[in-house]
Design a protein around this motif. Structure first.
Motif, short mmCIF file in Angstrom:
data_model
loop_
_atom_site.label_atom_id
_atom_site.label_comp_id
_atom_site.label_asym_id
_atom_site.label_seq_id
_atom_site.Cartn_x
_atom_site.Cartn_y
_atom_site.Cartn_z
N ASP A 1 -16.38 11.06 -31.81
CA ASP A 1 -15.27 11.83 -32.47
C ASP A 1 -14.55 13.25 -31.44
O ASP A 1 -13.73 12.73 -32.29
CB ASP A 1 -16.48 12.75 -32.96
CG ASP A 1 -17.23 12.05 -34.90
OD1 ASP A 1 -16.47 11.39 -35.43
OD2 ASP A 1 -18.17 11.91 -34.47
N GLU B 1 -8.59 9.86 -41.29
CA GLU B 1 -9.69 10.63 -41.51
C GLU B 1 -11.16 9.97 -42.21
O GLU B 1 -12.22 9.96 -42.18
CB GLU B 1 -9.54 12.08 -42.03
CG GLU B 1 -8.84 12.74 -40.79
CD GLU B 1 -9.78 12.73 -39.33
OE1 GLU B 1 -11.47 13.12 -39.61
OE2 GLU B 1 -9.05 13.05 -38.24
N ASP B 2 -10.06 9.29 -43.45
CA ASP B 2 -11.55 8.29 -44.34
C ASP B 2 -12.04 7.33 -43.50
O ASP B 2 -13.77 6.86 -43.68
CB ASP B 2 -10.89 8.04 -45.64
CG ASP B 2 -10.25 9.13 -46.37
OD1 ASP B 2 -11.20 9.98 -46.89
OD2 ASP B 2 -9.71 8.96 -47.34
N LYS C 1 -2.86 12.39 -40.00
CA LYS C 1 -4.47 12.58 -40.85
C LYS C 1 -4.24 12.30 -41.96
O LYS C 1 -5.48 12.15 -42.63
CB LYS C 1 -4.99 14.39 -40.30
CG LYS C 1 -5.47 13.92 -38.64
CD LYS C 1 -6.23 15.42 -38.68
CE LYS C 1 -5.78 16.02 -36.53
NZ LYS C 1 -6.32 17.01 -36.37
N LYS C 2 -3.34 12.85 -43.15
CA LYS C 2 -4.18 12.69 -43.99
C LYS C 2 -3.36 11.62 -45.29
O LYS C 2 -3.24 11.59 -46.49
CB LYS C 2 -3.59 14.51 -44.48
CG LYS C 2 -4.82 15.00 -44.21
CD LYS C 2 -4.53 16.79 -45.18
CE LYS C 2 -5.35 17.90 -44.49
NZ LYS C 2 -4.95 18.97 -45.47
N TYR D 1 -5.20 12.17 -31.19
CA TYR D 1 -4.39 11.83 -31.83
C TYR D 1 -3.22 12.38 -30.98
O TYR D 1 -2.30 12.18 -31.24
CB TYR D 1 -4.48 13.27 -32.35
CG TYR D 1 -6.03 12.94 -34.03
CD1 TYR D 1 -4.38 12.33 -34.88
CD2 TYR D 1 -6.92 12.58 -34.01
CE1 TYR D 1 -5.34 11.59 -36.01
CE2 TYR D 1 -7.47 12.55 -35.32
CZ TYR D 1 -6.15 12.53 -36.28
OH TYR D 1 -6.87 11.64 -37.58
N GLU E 1 -10.61 13.19 -31.78
CA GLU E 1 -9.78 13.75 -31.27
C GLU E 1 -8.59 13.86 -30.55
O GLU E 1 -7.54 13.34 -31.19
CB GLU E 1 -10.62 15.24 -31.18
CG GLU E 1 -11.02 15.22 -32.34
CD GLU E 1 -10.37 15.59 -33.88
OE1 GLU E 1 -9.58 16.23 -33.97
OE2 GLU E 1 -11.11 15.28 -35.04
N ARG F 1 -11.92 6.83 -40.52
CA ARG F 1 -13.01 7.55 -39.41
C ARG F 1 -14.28 7.63 -39.47
O ARG F 1 -15.49 7.04 -39.34
CB ARG F 1 -12.67 8.90 -38.96
CG ARG F 1 -13.58 9.64 -37.78
CD ARG F 1 -13.72 11.17 -37.46
NE ARG F 1 -12.65 11.63 -37.44
CZ ARG F 1 -12.60 12.49 -37.00
NH1 ARG F 1 -13.58 12.57 -35.95
NH2 ARG F 1 -11.70 14.03 -36.81
N LYS F 2 -14.50 8.18 -41.19
CA LYS F 2 -16.32 8.21 -42.01
C LYS F 2 -16.71 7.12 -41.87
O LYS F 2 -17.95 6.66 -41.71
CB LYS F 2 -16.56 9.43 -43.20
CG LYS F 2 -15.43 10.76 -42.69
CD LYS F 2 -15.20 10.88 -44.37
CE LYS F 2 -14.24 12.74 -43.88
NZ LYS F 2 -14.46 13.31 -44.93
#
Length: 293
Positions: free
Chosen positions: A106, A91-92, A120-121, A113, A110, A94-95
């Motif tokens: 975006d 996710e980092d 994700k984390k 996935y 999604e 992605r930004k």
């Protein structure tokens, strides 16, 4: 269209590229192949604007790539060795990619996935090599690049995921006209997906054609009888009375010449991309040698 025109690149006394010229047509899947040390990765780093040439031009649609932000934001790149920020999650990243690529999708991110099923984390540095490669595809495809450049793209992926990745890439080509440049040693896979192929050797382009033209211009002849004169033979071998020849020329042309000699038996067969690679390089001392151990 990607174009490399008369490019030379040196690292000290070593000449990695020697007057290289290559053209990647728009909307095609181009396979860049060659032996280790041929200069493929150097060419890719020039095409992505990582390196600048010592001499010659590197352009996309006529515009220089090096230090050209407007062109670079249209190019996606997955290197052989994946790099992420040490503590970054998917996710980092992605930004981060969203800030570099104005067309970042975006909604597609999604949906992907469901295919890649990545945490994700979890920091990406804790991912396996195959998972890191999946993350690279997850991000690169969502950038919606007009050109996607891949260096050994499916190395480390299992067979099912390899097929899934190729399916995503070909779907992107079909739906959005994406131009894809792939450097890989897996010639069997390239043969299934490529429109055009360039064979490099010692920093130069040895042969560059559409795959159909390349396969149509070199054939394998199996023959029991005399070989007619005038054929351009790249390689020959014998097993009893049966001789096998690799001949530069079209199937119809070779068949007509051989049939005129009324041999006991002959058959003209197409070559695979791997066979073309081996026999073309065999002409510059890359033939497989028989050594008694």
């Amino acid at each position: 269209m990607l174009q490399v025109k008369n490019v030379t690149k040196c690292f000290g006394d070593f000449k990695a590229l020697d007057n290289l010229t290559m053209t990647v047509p728009r909307g095609t899947v181009y396979g860049l192949v060659g032996p280790n040390g041929a200069g493929k990765s150097t060419a890719i780093r020039l095409l992505t604007g990582v390196y600048t040439p010592d001499r010659g031009e590197i352009t996309m649609d006529g515009q220089p790539i090096y230090e050209n932000t407007a062109v670079k934001e249209r190019i996606g790149y997955i290197p052989d060795e994946i790099f992420y920020f040490p503590s970054a999650t998917l996710e980092d990243m992605r930004k981060y990619y969203r800030g570099l690529y104005p067309k970042f999708d975006d909604a597609l991110f999604e949906r992907l996935y469901e295919i890649f099923d990545l945490p994700k984390k979890t920091p990406l540095r804790r991912f396996s090599k195959g998972m890191q490669k999946q993350a690279a595809f997850h991000l690169a495809i969502c950038c919606r690049p007009e050109v996607l450049i891949l260096d050994e793209p499916v190395d480390g992926l299992d067979p099912v995921m390899r097929r899934q990745v190729w399916s995503l890439i070909l779907s992107d080509v079909a739906e959005h006209g994406t131009t894809v440049l792939i450097s890989s040693h897996n010639l069997r896979e390239l043969e299934d997906i490529c429109d055009h192929v360039g064979i490099m050797d010692h920093g130069r382009m040895l042969l560059e054609k559409s795959l159909a033209d390349m396969q149509g211009s070199t054939v394998k002849l199996q023959l029991v009888g005399a070989l007619p004169e005038g054929l351009d033979v790249l390689h020959e071998s014998k097993s009893g009375r049966l001789a096998t020849y690799i001949i530069r020329g079209g199937a119809a042309e070779v068949s007509e010449a051989v049939a005129a000699g009324n041999p006991a038996y002959f058959d003209v067969l197409p070559l695979s991309l791997e066979e073309i690679f081996i026999y073309e390089l065999g002409g510059v001392n890359y033939e497989v040698k028989n050594i008694i151990l």
